[in-house]
Enzyme design. Structure first.
Site, mmCIF file in Angstrom:
data_model
loop_
_atom_site.group_PDB
_atom_site.id
_atom_site.type_symbol
_atom_site.label_atom_id
_atom_site.label_comp_id
_atom_site.label_asym_id
_atom_site.label_seq_id
_atom_site.Cartn_x
_atom_site.Cartn_y
_atom_site.Cartn_z
ATOM 1 N N SER A 135 -1.410 2.285 -6.658
ATOM 2 C CA SER A 135 -0.750 1.790 -5.447
ATOM 3 C C SER A 135 -1.789 1.090 -4.584
ATOM 4 C CB SER A 135 -0.138 2.948 -4.671
ATOM 5 O OG SER A 135 -1.162 3.663 -4.022
ATOM 6 N N LYS A 136 -1.328 0.581 -3.480
ATOM 7 C CA LYS A 136 -2.204 -0.137 -2.537
ATOM 8 C C LYS A 136 -3.475 0.635 -2.187
ATOM 9 C CE LYS A 136 -2.119 -3.958 -1.079
ATOM 10 N NZ LYS A 136 -2.269 -4.821 -1.995
ATOM 11 N N ARG A 137 -3.299 1.978 -2.145
ATOM 12 C CA ARG A 137 -4.448 2.819 -1.810
ATOM 13 C C ARG A 137 -5.650 2.544 -2.722
ATOM 14 N NH1 ARG A 137 -4.156 7.735 -3.374
ATOM 15 N NH2 ARG A 137 -2.200 7.389 -4.440
#
Ligand code: GLU
Length: 493
Positions: A258-260
């Protein structure tokens, strides 16, 4: 599906967002499988979700596919014989197919309201019925009566009639092996909603069937949809393709990507300076390996050797370090001219250091800069920071404080600069000649090599890290080198 039908595969993104790493890998596998089998790679835009699909996203996806170099044989922009390639253009086809199934008694109109369905579900729960799905209330309504209710304008959905004696549905998955689902659990699921739109499980099969898709390679988040899709193939009387569900991509912490974890869309990687070939190479290895060893796999090799039996069902880990390593390998494998044209000059232009069409130096200079910087780059954009000293006025060059302290402000550094200035004033101005001129200095001054060369480097570049001293100085030009040495003299011990 017969083994000798020509391979036809498709990538069918929904334009509800950008093309992400997971989608890109699915696209790569489909493309490579088509190429390795002399088949066709089809691109289809699954834009049936009108609230979340946008033209802009479609354009972003097409651009990303082009950047990845995944040419499609049929689809948007190229056309083909099995169009339309946008699902929104196929609505009449889905309706026709659903109505044909109704006419053949393989699907039926359902008039249950959401309230009724909810009440039925609750009742099933209360009586602890092992089957909690749709109670097949409308399955046996007389077809003429059902048609009359439809004609009278009563809202309806269309449900598929899963044969009661169907038994287990076994997905023969090329990656996961046989996966068994209980047909009873499948429910008479909806293929057409009351708003007149088809469901994903129906639309995708109508399209895959009419396009003659032989192999469906997609993310394993769709594995649970597959038995329902098999029911639709069977109802339509169409051959069931071979399925291959590929694993999820996880971050290095083992969690879903994910973006993380940083960049997730293809364009972010492009903009960060990754090479398309390296990026495709890296993604292709997330779950596939031609052998146990190779990490650098050319596009040609991928397109000739890709096979589903080397695809792993275990989740793949996206490791940015490995991507960087592979990108560096591709940069280092370029010759100097290619590196100059494809990486160096475009990056300098992008950074505003050069102007396209009126470059500040000749070809030979860029080739020399390419030779100097290429081994020191893992990303294309790395060239800019390293070349910046060549685009800074002599009197504006900033000196890294630590480097000054460590190398310039040391006893003997001033002598080193003076001696260098003398020999550099009239040597030939090539990297080799410059090195030959500087080479005797450590012995003459009875100083270590670092103590002589590092102050020169800090004076000219502003920092202690740069390519070989000969290349570093040759690129800067004699006048600038002498001026910078002179300027740094006041900082030297
Ligand atoms: N449009 C679907 C998706 O993006 C396609 C899934 C499939 O390949 O069947 O998830």
């Amino acid at each position: 599906m017969s083994d000798n039908a020509p391979v036809r595969v498709r990538f069918a993104p929904s334009p509800t967002g950008k093309l992400h790493v997971g989608g890109a890998r699915t696209a790569i596998y489909n493309w490579a499988f088509a190429r390795a089998n002399g088949g066709a790679f089809i691109l289809r835009i699954d834009d049936t979700d009108p609230t979340r699909s946008t033209d802009e996203n479609t354009q972003i996806i097409l651009r990303a596919m082009r950047w990845l170099g995944l040419d499609w044989d049929e689809g948007p922009e190229v056309g083909g014989e099995s169009g339309p390639y946008w699902q929104t253009e196929c609505l009449p086809l889905y309706r026709e197919a659903a109505e044909r199934l109704v006419a053949e008694g393989k699907a039926y109109y359902c008039f249950c309201t959401p309230e009724k369905l909810e009440a039925d579900r609750k009742a099933a729960q209360e009586r602890k019925d092992p089957f909690q799905g749709y109670q097949r209330t409308c399955r046996d309504i007389d077809p003429a009566e059902a048609q009359a209710r439809v004609d009278a304008g009563e809202p309806y959905t269309i449900r598929i009639k899963v044969p009661l004696d169907r038994g287990d549905v076994i997905v023969h998955d090329a990656v996961h092996g046989d996966v068994t689902f209980n047909a009873k659990e499948l429910d008479d699921f909806i293929i057409f909603r009351s708003d007149g739109t088809p469901t994903y499980n129906f639309a995708t099969v109508v399209d895959d069937a009419r396009m003659g898709i032989t192999h469906i390679i997609r993310g394993d988040d769709h594995l649970s949809n597959t038995p329902r899709q098999i029911m639709v193939y069977e109802a339509l009387g169409a051959p069931t393709p071979t399925f291959a569900h590929i694993s999820m991509i996880l971050g290095t912490d083992g969690k879903k990507l994910s973006k993380r974890h940083g960049a997730t869309s293809v364009e972010e990687y492009r903009d960060a300076g990754y090479l398309s070939d390296a990026f495709v190479n890296y993604l292709s290895l997330l779950g596939w390996a031609p052998d146990g060893e190779s990490t650098v796999i050319s596009r040609e090799r991928l397109a000739s050797e890709f096979s589903l039996d080397h695809v792993s069902k275990n989740p793949a880990i996206m490791d940015p370090k490995k991507l960087d390593y592979i990108n560096g390998e591709y940069l280092h494998a370029m010759d100097d001219e290619q590196f100059a044209h494809e990486v160096l000059v475009p990056e300098l232009v992008k950074a505003g250091l050069e102007t396209e069409g009126s470059l500040s130096h000749d070809e030979a200079w860029y080739a020399l800069l390419a030779r100097a910087l290429k081994p020191r780059c893992t990303l294309s954009a790395d060239v800019c920071a390293q070349a910046r000293y060549l685009y800074t006025a002599d009197d504006e060059l900033a000196h890294d404080e630590k480097a000054v302290k460590k190398w310039l402000a040391k006893a003997g550094a001033g002598n080193a600069l003076d001696a260098a200035k003398k020999v550099l004033a009239d040597c030939d101005w090539t990297p080799e000649a410059i090195e030959a001129a500087l080479d005797p200095l450590p012995e003459q001054l009875s100083m270590g090599k670092g103590k002589v060369f590092q102050p020169i480097r800090v004076a000219v570049v502003g920092s202690a890290a740069s390519p070989g001293i000969g290349e570093t100085l040759a690129l800067a030009g004699r006048d600038h080198v002498l001026a910078r040495i002179e300027r740094a003299r006041s900082l030297a011990g």
